[in-house]
Design a protein around this motif. Sequence first.
Motif, PDB file in Angstrom:
ATOM      1  N   VAL A 133       0.852  -1.322  -0.115  1.00 54.35           N
ATOM      2  CA  VAL A 133      -0.190   0.123   0.055  1.00 54.35           C
ATOM      3  C   VAL A 133       0.788   0.998  -0.009  1.00 54.35           C
ATOM      4  N   GLN A 134       2.155   1.361   0.869  1.00 54.60           N
ATOM      5  CA  GLN A 134       2.694   2.290   0.983  1.00 54.60           C
ATOM      6  C   GLN A 134       3.444   2.609  -0.389  1.00 54.60           C
ATOM      7  N   LEU A 135       4.071   1.460  -1.369  1.00 56.29           N
ATOM      8  CA  LEU A 135       4.328   1.708  -2.722  1.00 56.29           C
ATOM      9  C   LEU A 135       3.509   2.300  -3.559  1.00 56.29           C
ATOM     10  N   ILE A 136       2.153   1.853  -3.588  1.00 57.84           N
ATOM     11  CA  ILE A 136       1.125   2.281  -4.300  1.00 57.84           C
ATOM     12  C   ILE A 136       1.051   3.678  -3.945  1.00 57.84           C
ATOM     13  N   ASN A 137       0.858   4.136  -2.923  1.00 56.19           N
ATOM     14  CA  ASN A 137       0.729   5.522  -2.578  1.00 56.19           C
ATOM     15  C   ASN A 137       1.796   6.312  -3.327  1.00 56.19           C
ATOM     16  N   LEU A 138       3.068   5.921  -3.096  1.00 56.01           N
ATOM     17  CA  LEU A 138       4.250   6.660  -3.543  1.00 56.01           C
ATOM     18  C   LEU A 138       4.220   6.784  -5.246  1.00 56.01           C
ATOM     19  N   ILE A 139       3.903   5.628  -5.689  1.00 52.38           N
ATOM     20  CA  ILE A 139       3.844   5.705  -7.120  1.00 52.38           C
ATOM     21  C   ILE A 139       2.681   6.516  -7.441  1.00 52.38           C
ATOM     22  N   TRP A 140       1.628   6.701  -6.978  1.00 50.71           N
ATOM     23  CA  TRP A 140       0.477   7.247  -7.332  1.00 50.71           C
ATOM     24  C   TRP A 140       0.777   8.811  -7.015  1.00 50.71           C
ATOM     25  N   ARG A 141       1.365   9.336  -6.035  1.00 51.62           N
ATOM     26  CA  ARG A 141       1.840  10.537  -5.838  1.00 51.62           C
ATOM     27  C   ARG A 141       2.799  10.977  -6.971  1.00 51.62           C
ATOM     28  N   LEU A 142       3.877  10.183  -7.279  1.00 52.27           N
ATOM     29  CA  LEU A 142       4.819  10.552  -8.299  1.00 52.27           C
ATOM     30  C   LEU A 142       3.947  10.862  -9.789  1.00 52.27           C
ATOM     31  N   LEU A 143       3.124   9.695  -9.980  1.00 56.81           N
ATOM     32  CA  LEU A 143       2.382   9.955 -11.169  1.00 56.81           C
ATOM     33  C   LEU A 143       1.533  11.223 -11.101  1.00 56.81           C
ATOM     34  N   GLY A 144       0.984  11.536  -9.880  1.00 59.57           N
ATOM     35  CA  GLY A 144      -0.010  12.680  -9.895  1.00 59.57           C
ATOM     36  C   GLY A 144       0.809  14.145 -10.094  1.00 59.57           C
ATOM     37  N   LYS A 145       2.053  14.073 -10.016  1.00 60.53           N
ATOM     38  CA  LYS A 145       2.834  15.199 -10.037  1.00 60.53           C
ATOM     39  C   LYS A 145       3.390  15.267 -11.671  1.00 60.53           C
ATOM     40  N   ARG A 146       3.446  14.003 -12.054  1.00 57.96           N
ATOM     41  CA  ARG A 146       4.265  14.275 -13.485  1.00 57.96           C
ATOM     42  C   ARG A 146       3.251  13.841 -14.710  1.00 57.96           C
ATOM     43  N   LEU A 147       2.921  12.394 -14.669  1.00 57.15           N
ATOM     44  CA  LEU A 147       1.927  12.123 -15.716  1.00 57.15           C
ATOM     45  C   LEU A 147       0.709  13.053 -15.836  1.00 57.15           C
ATOM     46  N   VAL A 148      -0.140  13.012 -14.723  1.00 56.11           N
ATOM     47  CA  VAL A 148      -1.220  13.899 -14.880  1.00 56.11           C
ATOM     48  C   VAL A 148      -1.177  15.396 -15.313  1.00 56.11           C
ATOM     49  N   LYS A 149      -0.030  15.924 -14.868  1.00 55.97           N
ATOM     50  CA  LYS A 149       0.321  17.123 -15.264  1.00 55.97           C
ATOM     51  C   LYS A 149       0.735  17.349 -16.775  1.00 55.97           C
ATOM     52  N   GLU A 150       1.524  16.436 -17.183  1.00 56.70           N
ATOM     53  CA  GLU A 150       1.723  16.287 -18.761  1.00 56.70           C
ATOM     54  C   GLU A 150       0.381  16.349 -19.369  1.00 56.70           C
TER      55      GLU A 150
END
Length: 226
Positions: A205-222
Motif C-alpha cells: 500500500v505504501q508503494l502504491i501511494n508513493l507511485i500514485w503521488r509521483l504519477l499525480g505530479k508528473r503524468l497527470v500534469k503532462e
Amino acid sequence: MHIGEYQTDFSVLLPYMPQLGQGALLTLWISVLSLLLSFPLGLGGSLLRRSPNRLLRGLTAAYVEIFRNIPIIVVLYLLFFVLPANGVPLTGWQAGVLGLTLNSTAFVIEICRGGLSAIPAGQYEAAQALSLSRSKTFSKVILPQLLRVVFPSLGNQVVMVVLGSAQASIIGVAELTYRTQSIGSVVFRYFEVFLVAALFYIICVQLINLIWRLLGKRLVKEIVMR
C-alpha cells in the motif's frame, strides 16, 4: 522475541517463503486485472449515469447501488457457488477477478461521475463553440480535466482493490491470505505468518501511494498541459 509466555520463531517460516511469494504475486495479478477492467468500465458507466436516456441512467444507478451495498464476500459466493449451479461454471480465480471487477466498477463509476460534475459547463460550451465533435470534446477537453480531478480518488480505489483481493481466499484462490491460512494450519505459528502477510500489505500500500503521488505530479500534469 517473547510476547507474554509465547516465544516467536520466524525461522519456521523460511521453507514456506516461496509459497508466500507466490501468493503475493497472485494477489497483485488479480488486483491488476480487476483494475484494468474496472477503470474503463467505470468511466463508461459514469457517462451512462449522465445520459439523457432515463433507462440507461436508471440501470446504471441500480448497478451502482447494488454493488456498493453488497459485501465483496457475498458477491464472490454468488459467483462461485450460484452461477455454476445454474450452468455457468467459474473457477475460483475467474470468480475472484470478476467479483473484484464488479465491485470496483461501481465505485469507479461514482468517482468519475463526481469528477464530471466538477467540470464547469462552460468547458462544454467552449468546445461546442469551436465546433468540436462529441468525441473530440471528451478526449481533448473533458478527459484531461477529469483525470486531474479524480486521480487521487482512483489511487484510493487501487488500494481498496488490493486489500479486497484477500476476500478471494474464501473461494479457494491461492492468493496471499489463502496461503497464509494454509501455512499457519501446518506450522501453528499464526502470529508469525500473519505478521509477515500484514507487512506485505503495508509495504504494498505504501508503494502504491508513493507511485500514485509521483504519477499525480508528473503524468497527470503532462496530460493536462498537452
